[in-house]
Design a protein around this motif. Structure first.
Motif, short mmCIF file in Angstrom:
data_model
loop_
_atom_site.label_atom_id
_atom_site.label_comp_id
_atom_site.label_asym_id
_atom_site.label_seq_id
_atom_site.Cartn_x
_atom_site.Cartn_y
_atom_site.Cartn_z
N LEU A 17 0.82 -1.22 0.00
CA LEU A 17 0.00 0.00 0.00
C LEU A 17 0.85 1.26 0.00
O LEU A 17 0.56 2.22 -0.72
CB LEU A 17 -0.95 0.00 1.20
N PHE A 18 1.91 1.29 0.80
CA PHE A 18 2.78 2.46 0.83
C PHE A 18 3.45 2.67 -0.53
O PHE A 18 3.63 3.80 -0.97
CB PHE A 18 3.84 2.35 1.92
N ALA A 19 3.82 1.59 -1.20
CA ALA A 19 4.43 1.70 -2.53
C ALA A 19 3.42 2.24 -3.54
O ALA A 19 3.75 3.06 -4.39
CB ALA A 19 4.96 0.35 -2.99
N GLU A 20 2.19 1.78 -3.41
CA GLU A 20 1.14 2.16 -4.35
C GLU A 20 0.63 3.58 -4.11
O GLU A 20 0.44 4.36 -5.04
CB GLU A 20 -0.02 1.17 -4.23
N LYS A 21 0.40 3.93 -2.83
CA LYS A 21 -0.30 5.17 -2.50
C LYS A 21 0.51 6.17 -1.70
O LYS A 21 0.04 7.28 -1.46
CB LYS A 21 -1.57 4.84 -1.72
N GLY A 22 1.66 5.78 -1.22
CA GLY A 22 2.44 6.66 -0.36
C GLY A 22 1.94 6.64 1.06
O GLY A 22 0.91 6.02 1.38
N PHE A 23 2.67 7.32 1.95
CA PHE A 23 2.30 7.35 3.36
C PHE A 23 0.96 8.04 3.57
O PHE A 23 0.07 7.51 4.22
CB PHE A 23 3.39 8.06 4.18
N ASP A 24 0.83 9.22 3.00
CA ASP A 24 -0.39 10.00 3.22
C ASP A 24 -1.62 9.35 2.60
O ASP A 24 -2.73 9.49 3.11
CB ASP A 24 -0.23 11.42 2.67
N GLY A 25 -1.45 8.62 1.50
CA GLY A 25 -2.57 7.99 0.82
C GLY A 25 -3.01 6.67 1.40
O GLY A 25 -4.00 6.08 0.96
N THR A 26 -2.28 6.19 2.39
CA THR A 26 -2.58 4.89 3.01
C THR A 26 -3.16 5.12 4.40
O THR A 26 -2.69 5.97 5.15
CB THR A 26 -1.29 4.05 3.12
N SER A 27 -4.17 4.32 4.75
CA SER A 27 -4.78 4.43 6.08
C SER A 27 -4.68 3.10 6.81
O SER A 27 -4.52 2.04 6.21
CB SER A 27 -6.26 4.83 5.95
#
Length: 196
Positions: A17-27
């Motif tokens: 998820l972090f690779a796909e969406k980044g830190f801010d985009g992941t919950s």
């Protein structure tokens, strides 16, 4: 699942998820949903999103640093430069999710594990090698820091570009990087090849 198996599962899900969406985009909700667990399970293992992110970044940092440092051994300086360029590009190729995580901006609270921190660690290793080579050739050793930062930065930025471009092939990209670093613009070879 055992506790360690669950922890590893959560790390794998969070890494993707972090690779796909980044830190801010992941919950935390997304991490929990993809792992088929409740949010409290994520909090229990990592204390929250920042905690799991820190572990993911720390692991990627160690993998990249180990890969880079293990290539920097004796031999001709040009071959060592080739090995370092191939190691970084190999990491990009083999672990593109990990590389995407490292090159993205990290959360404000994080002071370690950023891509610039990793690059500084690698540059420090390169600096020691360059200092020895500079001393042996009569150059000022203190300038090895400048050249180490330039070399590592050149390879790292090219790696970021190559992450998406994927052309030309890894060894060809490495040969061109080494060509520029070794020969300089005034002495570029027309068709560079790796020596090592």
């Amino acid at each position: 699942m055992t506790g360690s198996e669950r922890r590893q599962q959560l790390l794998n899900v969070a890494r993707a998820l972090f690779a796909e969406k980044g830190f801010d985009g992941t919950s935390v909700e997304e991490i929990a949903a993809r792992a088929n667990v409740s949010k409290p399970v994520v909090y229990e293992h990592f204390g929250g999103k920042e905690g799991i992110y820190a572990v993911v970044v720390d692991r990627e940092t160690r993998v990249l640093l180990d890969r880079m440092v293990s290539t920097l051994h004796g031999g001709h300086p040009r071959v060592m430069l080739e090995q370092a360029a191939c190691a970084l590009l190999g990491y990009v190729e083999d672990s593109h999710d990990g590389f995407r995580i490292l090159v993205r901006d990290s959360p404000v609270a994080s002071s370690t594990g950023t891509f610039s921190t990793v690059l500084n660690d690698i540059a420090s290793q390169v600096e020691h090698i360059l200092a020895q080579q500079f001393a042996a050739r009569g150059y000022e050793e203190k300038l090895s820091a400048v050249y180490a930062q330039a070399l590592v930065g050149m390879v790292a930025l090219t790696g970021q570009w190559w992450l998406d471009a994927r052309k030309p092939k890894r060894d060809e990209v490495a040969a061109h990087l080494v060509n520029l670093a070794w020969n300089g613009l005034s002495n570029l070879e027309h068709k560079p090849k790796l020596l090592g």
